[in-house]
Design a protein around this motif. Structure first.
Motif, PDB file in Angstrom:
ATOM      1  N   PHE A 134      -0.625  15.777 -37.947  1.00 49.69           N
ATOM      2  CA  PHE A 134       0.494  16.658 -38.265  1.00 49.69           C
ATOM      3  C   PHE A 134       1.089  17.015 -36.912  1.00 49.69           C
ATOM      4  CE2 PHE A 134      -2.102  16.807 -41.967  1.00 49.69           C
ATOM      5  CZ  PHE A 134      -1.242  17.056 -43.032  1.00 49.69           C
ATOM      6  N   THR A 135       2.302  16.572 -36.671  1.00 53.28           N
ATOM      7  CA  THR A 135       2.920  16.698 -35.361  1.00 53.28           C
ATOM      8  C   THR A 135       4.132  17.616 -35.419  1.00 53.28           C
ATOM      9  OG1 THR A 135       2.179  14.490 -34.753  1.00 53.28           O
ATOM     10  CG2 THR A 135       3.995  15.371 -33.501  1.00 53.28           C
ATOM     11  N   LEU A 136       4.237  18.471 -34.428  1.00 58.32           N
ATOM     12  CA  LEU A 136       5.406  19.324 -34.241  1.00 58.32           C
ATOM     13  C   LEU A 136       6.006  18.942 -32.895  1.00 58.32           C
ATOM     14  CD1 LEU A 136       3.550  22.613 -35.172  1.00 58.32           C
ATOM     15  CD2 LEU A 136       5.237  21.461 -36.608  1.00 58.32           C
ATOM     16  N   SER A 137       7.334  18.758 -32.842  1.00 60.71           N
ATOM     17  CA  SER A 137       7.936  18.362 -31.567  1.00 60.71           C
ATOM     18  C   SER A 137       9.342  18.902 -31.407  1.00 60.71           C
ATOM     19  CB  SER A 137       7.955  16.834 -31.430  1.00 60.71           C
ATOM     20  OG  SER A 137       8.712  16.258 -32.465  1.00 60.71           O
ATOM     21  N   SER A 138       9.694  19.143 -30.146  1.00 62.87           N
ATOM     22  CA  SER A 138      11.060  19.505 -29.784  1.00 62.87           C
ATOM     23  C   SER A 138      11.865  18.211 -29.755  1.00 62.87           C
ATOM     24  CB  SER A 138      11.079  20.152 -28.398  1.00 62.87           C
ATOM     25  OG  SER A 138      12.379  20.116 -27.848  1.00 62.87           O
ATOM     26  N   GLN A 139      12.948  18.151 -30.499  1.00 62.09           N
ATOM     27  CA  GLN A 139      13.731  16.913 -30.562  1.00 62.09           C
ATOM     28  C   GLN A 139      14.277  16.511 -29.200  1.00 62.09           C
ATOM     29  OE1 GLN A 139      16.553  17.763 -33.648  1.00 62.09           O
ATOM     30  NE2 GLN A 139      14.951  17.922 -35.199  1.00 62.09           N
ATOM     31  N   VAL A 140      14.822  17.463 -28.449  1.00 59.37           N
ATOM     32  CA  VAL A 140      15.426  17.145 -27.150  1.00 59.37           C
ATOM     33  C   VAL A 140      14.357  16.714 -26.152  1.00 59.37           C
ATOM     34  CG1 VAL A 140      16.652  18.148 -25.175  1.00 59.37           C
ATOM     35  CG2 VAL A 140      17.435  18.635 -27.489  1.00 59.37           C
ATOM     36  N   LEU A 141      13.290  17.492 -26.046  1.00 61.59           N
ATOM     37  CA  LEU A 141      12.247  17.166 -25.077  1.00 61.59           C
ATOM     38  C   LEU A 141      11.487  15.900 -25.461  1.00 61.59           C
ATOM     39  CD1 LEU A 141      10.933  20.771 -24.389  1.00 61.59           C
ATOM     40  CD2 LEU A 141      12.394  19.375 -22.906  1.00 61.59           C
ATOM     41  N   MET A 142      11.286  15.694 -26.751  1.00 63.41           N
ATOM     42  CA  MET A 142      10.613  14.470 -27.227  1.00 63.41           C
ATOM     43  C   MET A 142      11.445  13.238 -26.878  1.00 63.41           C
ATOM     44  SD  MET A 142       7.956  13.372 -28.938  1.00 63.41           S
ATOM     45  CE  MET A 142       7.413  12.056 -29.997  1.00 63.41           C
ATOM     46  N   ALA A 143      12.747  13.323 -27.071  1.00 63.01           N
ATOM     47  CA  ALA A 143      13.631  12.195 -26.749  1.00 63.01           C
ATOM     48  C   ALA A 143      13.571  11.877 -25.259  1.00 63.01           C
ATOM     49  CB  ALA A 143      15.064  12.507 -27.182  1.00 63.01           C
ATOM     50  N   THR A 144      13.570  12.898 -24.428  1.00 67.42           N
ATOM     51  CA  THR A 144      13.501  12.699 -22.976  1.00 67.42           C
ATOM     52  C   THR A 144      12.172  12.062 -22.580  1.00 67.42           C
ATOM     53  OG1 THR A 144      14.925  14.622 -22.645  1.00 67.42           O
ATOM     54  CG2 THR A 144      13.672  13.876 -20.743  1.00 67.42           C
ATOM     55  N   ALA A 145      11.065  12.577 -23.131  1.00 66.41           N
ATOM     56  CA  ALA A 145       9.741  12.030 -22.808  1.00 66.41           C
ATOM     57  C   ALA A 145       9.618  10.592 -23.299  1.00 66.41           C
ATOM     58  CB  ALA A 145       8.655  12.904 -23.426  1.00 66.41           C
ATOM     59  N   THR A 146      10.074  10.327 -24.508  1.00 67.14           N
ATOM     60  CA  THR A 146       9.992   8.977 -25.071  1.00 67.14           C
ATOM     61  C   THR A 146      10.809   7.996 -24.238  1.00 67.14           C
ATOM     62  OG1 THR A 146       9.643   9.882 -27.279  1.00 67.14           O
ATOM     63  CG2 THR A 146      10.391   7.596 -27.154  1.00 67.14           C
ATOM     64  N   GLU A 147      12.003   8.388 -23.867  1.00 68.20           N
ATOM     65  CA  GLU A 147      12.858   7.537 -23.034  1.00 68.20           C
ATOM     66  C   GLU A 147      12.181   7.230 -21.704  1.00 68.20           C
ATOM     67  OE1 GLU A 147      15.900   5.220 -21.559  1.00 68.20           O
ATOM     68  OE2 GLU A 147      15.640   5.927 -23.615  1.00 68.20           O
ATOM     69  N   TYR A 148      11.585   8.247 -21.090  1.00 67.17           N
ATOM     70  CA  TYR A 148      10.898   8.052 -19.815  1.00 67.17           C
ATOM     71  C   TYR A 148       9.724   7.081 -19.967  1.00 67.17           C
ATOM     72  CZ  TYR A 148       7.959   8.806 -15.781  1.00 67.17           C
ATOM     73  OH  TYR A 148       7.176   8.601 -14.676  1.00 67.17           O
ATOM     74  N   VAL A 149       8.865   7.318 -20.955  1.00 71.26           N
ATOM     75  CA  VAL A 149       7.691   6.461 -21.158  1.00 71.26           C
ATOM     76  C   VAL A 149       8.124   5.036 -21.479  1.00 71.26           C
ATOM     77  CG1 VAL A 149       5.694   6.047 -22.659  1.00 71.26           C
ATOM     78  CG2 VAL A 149       6.156   8.346 -21.781  1.00 71.26           C
ATOM     79  N   TYR A 150       9.128   4.885 -22.336  1.00 68.82           N
ATOM     80  CA  TYR A 150       9.626   3.552 -22.691  1.00 68.82           C
ATOM     81  C   TYR A 150      10.179   2.847 -21.448  1.00 68.82           C
ATOM     82  CZ  TYR A 150      12.475  -0.102 -24.794  1.00 68.82           C
ATOM     83  OH  TYR A 150      13.033  -1.299 -25.100  1.00 68.82           O
ATOM     84  N   HIS A 151      10.998   3.527 -20.679  1.00 67.34           N
ATOM     85  CA  HIS A 151      11.586   2.931 -19.476  1.00 67.34           C
ATOM     86  C   HIS A 151      10.498   2.604 -18.448  1.00 67.34           C
ATOM     87  CE1 HIS A 151      14.445   2.032 -16.349  1.00 67.34           C
ATOM     88  NE2 HIS A 151      13.816   2.878 -15.547  1.00 67.34           N
ATOM     89  N   ARG A 152       9.545   3.505 -18.286  1.00 63.03           N
ATOM     90  CA  ARG A 152       8.449   3.266 -17.352  1.00 63.03           C
ATOM     91  C   ARG A 152       7.660   2.043 -17.772  1.00 63.03           C
ATOM     92  NH1 ARG A 152       2.912   4.943 -16.791  1.00 63.03           N
ATOM     93  NH2 ARG A 152       3.064   5.480 -18.985  1.00 63.03           N
ATOM     94  N   GLY A 153       7.432   1.887 -19.081  1.00 66.11           N
ATOM     95  CA  GLY A 153       6.726   0.719 -19.600  1.00 66.11           C
ATOM     96  C   GLY A 153       7.485  -0.566 -19.336  1.00 66.11           C
ATOM     97  N   LEU A 154       8.816  -0.521 -19.516  1.00 69.04           N
ATOM     98  CA  LEU A 154       9.641  -1.701 -19.237  1.00 69.04           C
ATOM     99  C   LEU A 154       9.606  -2.052 -17.771  1.00 69.04           C
ATOM    100  CD1 LEU A 154      12.874  -1.243 -21.388  1.00 69.04           C
ATOM    101  CD2 LEU A 154      11.032  -2.889 -21.698  1.00 69.04           C
ATOM    102  N   VAL A 155       9.706  -1.033 -16.918  1.00 73.17           N
ATOM    103  CA  VAL A 155       9.691  -1.280 -15.475  1.00 73.17           C
ATOM    104  C   VAL A 155       8.342  -1.868 -15.079  1.00 73.17           C
ATOM    105  CG1 VAL A 155       9.748  -0.169 -13.207  1.00 73.17           C
ATOM    106  CG2 VAL A 155      11.427   0.455 -14.946  1.00 73.17           C
ATOM    107  N   THR A 156       7.246  -1.309 -15.600  1.00 74.06           N
ATOM    108  CA  THR A 156       5.911  -1.818 -15.288  1.00 74.06           C
ATOM    109  C   THR A 156       5.751  -3.251 -15.772  1.00 74.06           C
ATOM    110  OG1 THR A 156       5.018   0.408 -15.471  1.00 74.06           O
ATOM    111  CG2 THR A 156       3.450  -1.384 -15.621  1.00 74.06           C
ATOM    112  N   SER A 157       6.251  -3.557 -16.981  1.00 78.70           N
ATOM    113  CA  SER A 157       6.141  -4.904 -17.528  1.00 78.70           C
ATOM    114  C   SER A 157       6.944  -5.897 -16.706  1.00 78.70           C
ATOM    115  CB  SER A 157       6.666  -4.935 -18.970  1.00 78.70           C
ATOM    116  OG  SER A 157       5.874  -4.122 -19.767  1.00 78.70           O
ATOM    117  N   GLU A 158       8.119  -5.483 -16.241  1.00 79.49           N
ATOM    118  CA  GLU A 158       8.961  -6.394 -15.464  1.00 79.49           C
ATOM    119  C   GLU A 158       8.354  -6.689 -14.106  1.00 79.49           C
ATOM    120  OE1 GLU A 158      12.733  -4.447 -15.370  1.00 79.49           O
ATOM    121  OE2 GLU A 158      13.128  -4.805 -17.489  1.00 79.49           O
ATOM    122  N   VAL A 159       7.694  -5.684 -13.500  1.00 76.83           N
ATOM    123  CA  VAL A 159       7.103  -5.880 -12.197  1.00 76.83           C
ATOM    124  C   VAL A 159       5.883  -6.781 -12.299  1.00 76.83           C
ATOM    125  CG1 VAL A 159       5.927  -4.700 -10.287  1.00 76.83           C
ATOM    126  CG2 VAL A 159       7.969  -3.708 -11.283  1.00 76.83           C
ATOM    127  N   GLY A 160       5.041  -6.564 -13.337  1.00 78.93           N
ATOM    128  CA  GLY A 160       3.783  -7.324 -13.500  1.00 78.93           C
ATOM    129  C   GLY A 160       4.063  -8.631 -14.034  1.00 78.93           C
TER     130      GLY A 160
END
Length: 152
Positions: free
Chosen positions: A126-152
């Motif tokens: 059961f998850t509770l989340s702030s829509q704005v902060l969740m979007a920012t965190a998700t975008e960061y993690v997704y982008h970080r994952g893409l950057v890490t994948s591209e480098v490796g």
């Protein structure tokens, strides 16, 4: 107003924890994981009341991005406990809608959701989340994952 997603927005968090609060503003937190990145961290409380709306929880995790609380995960185990908590969410926030991973209640600022999964027993987050902060965190993690994948 109970039985409405407006109530979800009014709560803006869980118990005394409010979305956007900094790690140091919440007492008794201990680091659980940091995803190899200090900007994204998960905490639990040393002394946590694991009874919520008269239903037992297995754990409660507080998730932070840039030290701001953006998501709270309540892990419940057992068919009866999950059904009881789901009924409490309906009582508090009204009927759910179908979301990408399960049922959700979407307010103007806060989203609640429930995702069930089965291991040896029935479990649900059961998850509770702030829509704005969740979007920012998700975008960061997704982008970080893409950057890490591209480098490796």
């Amino acid at each position: 107003m109970v039985d409405s997603t407006r109530y979800l927005d009014q709560q803006n968090g869980f118990r005394e924890a409010r979305f956007g609060q900094k790690v140091h503003e919440l007492s008794g937190l201990i680091l659980v994981s940091a995803l190899h990145d200090p900007r994204v961290a998960t905490y639990a409380r040393e002394q946590e009341d694991l009874l919520y709306l008269s239903h037992p929880l297995r754990q409660i995790h507080y998730r932070f991005f840039d030290e701001q609380l953006y998501r709270i995960d309540l892990l419940a185990t057992g068919t009866e406990v999950i059904a009881g908590l789901r009924q409490e969410f309906i009582r508090l926030y009204g009927p759910p809608t179908s979301g990408p991973l399960g049922e959700e209640w979407v307010g103007q600022q806060v989203t609640a959701s429930v995702l069930s999964f089965r291991t040896r027993t029935e479990n649900a987050y059961f998850t509770l989340s702030s829509q704005v902060l969740m979007a920012t965190a998700t975008e960061y993690v997704y982008h970080r994952g893409l950057v890490t994948s591209e480098v490796g």
